[in-house]
Scaffold this active site. Structure first.
Site, PDB file in Angstrom:
ATOM      1  N   LYS A   1       0.848  -1.240  -0.031  1.00 14.85           N
ATOM      2  CA  LYS A   1       0.115  -0.088  -0.048  1.00 14.85           C
ATOM      3  C   LYS A   1       1.058   1.280  -0.127  1.00 14.85           C
ATOM      4  CE  LYS A   1      -4.600   0.831   0.119  1.00 14.85           C
ATOM      5  NZ  LYS A   1      -5.606  -0.028  -0.536  1.00 14.85           N
TER       6      LYS A   1
ATOM      7  N   GLY B   1     -24.855   3.094   2.080  1.00 10.06           N
ATOM      8  CA  GLY B   1     -23.771   3.913   1.241  1.00 10.06           C
ATOM      9  C   GLY B   1     -23.913   3.438  -0.368  1.00 10.06           C
TER      10      GLY B   1
ATOM     11  N   GLY C   1     -22.886   5.099  -3.172  1.00  9.92           N
ATOM     12  CA  GLY C   1     -21.730   5.700  -4.161  1.00  9.92           C
ATOM     13  C   GLY C   1     -21.370   4.824  -5.209  1.00  9.92           C
TER      14      GLY C   1
ATOM     15  N   GLY D   1     -21.757   0.814  -3.996  1.00  7.22           N
ATOM     16  CA  GLY D   1     -23.298   0.682  -3.463  1.00  7.22           C
ATOM     17  C   GLY D   1     -24.247   0.680  -4.636  1.00  7.22           C
TER      18      GLY D   1
END
Length: 358
Positions: free
Chosen positions: A80, A180, A182, A185
């Site tokens: 990451k 959610g 967005g 979702g």
């Protein structure tokens, strides 16, 4: 806590820091494991209050990517990156190119992609300086928006949970609450409606709910996530920010299954056990939301949506395997998923639900 202590505790292979005064770039790349292949994970652009806070976040996120990539059957370890700054104010093409050179300096040990605060257009700029940037636009040979297969993968996780709990892998007639709507979702809602599910939603962004309901009037709305948790549901699906499942939410939750696309859904170390004690089946987030990383990893082989979609479909088998292992070992699904991921990383071998694949 000093950064060196954080690194010692994390058990990472490599943590690299970058500071570029000319562009203002301050970034950290953490490689948790490359046992299965080059570390793969997104780049988070966030205004961390300190370097210690940024370091703690990148260590936690990269460790989770090792598990996610292992259970997805990818030939990638976990990594990451974080860029410290306000993406709305500090992000410039020059800074992104400097970050691309930072990624390139790791000589292929780290493959990056989008995360919070970074987007497809950003990866196009990063890719000007490194071949190890994925999540690029289709015009640049990339996979584009990874929410496409993220949502599809969560759907497979829900189907597996339905098989485990109710004896058949169908969501027809099930009431699913989406916290959610967005990018992930909203796509998930459309999949669920196609499956014949009853969809109930909430979102802090009024426009996101309105847009979804204009397209699909059958979708019902409740005021907020707290109300949604208390609603009679079959499946509760967190698809926004992390930490959606705290102790208070778990105690009032009325769903039988938790399955969503958000990262880091559990607010505390004991939350998985609390869910299990209440008889609520939790599908670990990093297990079911791996469709996005499957999608971007396919770019390295010349992106093929059909191929990536078939690999994402295997989230059904991986989720079912985790839930069955949890029952057999009398542990939470979170513990069972961690054990299976650790076993694959240690062995470096094939995944049981993906015959012939590493």
């Amino acid at each position: 806590m000093p950064p060196t202590d954080l690194v010692d505790l994390a058990g990472h292979e490599q943590v690299a820091f970058c500071s570029d005064p000319d562009t203002g770039l301050r970034a950290v790349i953490a490689l948790h494991s490359t046992a299965l292949g080059p570390a793969l994970g997104g780049t988070r652009f966030h205004p961390y209050p300190s370097m210690d806070a940024a370091l703690a976040d990148v260590l936690r996120l990269s460790r989770a990517m090792s598990s996610k990539n292992a259970l997805a059957g990818l030939e990638h370890g976990g990594g990451k990156a974080v860029v410290i700054g306000d993406p709305h104010r500090d992000k410039t093409p020059e800074l992104l190119r400097a970050y691309g050179r930072f990624v390139e300096s790791l000589a292929g040990r780290y493959v990056t992609a989008c995360d919070v605060g970074t987007y497809v257009a950003d990866m196009d700029v990063v890719a000007e300086e490194t071949r190890w940037a994925t999540g690029r636009s289709p015009e640049r040979g990339g996979a584009g928006d990874s929410s496409v297969l993220t949502a599809f993968g969560v759907l497979q996780g829900m189907r597996a949970a339905a098989q485990h709990v109710w004896g058949e892998p169908t969501l027809a007639g099930r009431r699913v609450g989406l916290a959610g709507v967005g990018k992930v979702g909203a796509r998930l809602a459309e999949h669920l409606l196609e499956e014949g599910a009853d969809v109930v939603v909430c979102d802090v962004d009024r426009s996101a709910v309105d847009a979804l309901r204009r397209r699909h009037p059958a979708v019902r709305e409740v005021a907020d996530a707290e109300v949604l948790a208390r609603t009679d549901l079959d499946i509760f699906s967190p698809n926004a920010l992390g930490g959606a499942l705290d102790d208070e939410t778990v105690e009032v939750l009325r769903a039988r299954v938790v399955c969503g696309g958000a990262n880091n859904q559990l607010a505390g170390d004991g939350t998985a056990q609390r869910l299990a004690r209440r008889g609520i089946v939790y599908t670990p987030d990093y297990l079911v939301n791996a469709g996005g990383v499957i999608q971007v990893s396919d770019e390295l082989h010349g992106f093929d949506l059909d191929r990536a979609r078939e690999r994402t479909r295997a989230i059904f088998e991986s989720t079912l395997a985790v839930l069955q292992a949890a029952d057999a070992d009398r542990v939470s699904p979170a513990v069972a998923a961690d054990r299976l991921a650790e076993a694959r990383i240690a062995a470096g071998g094939p995944v049981p639900w993906l015959p012939g694949r590493r």
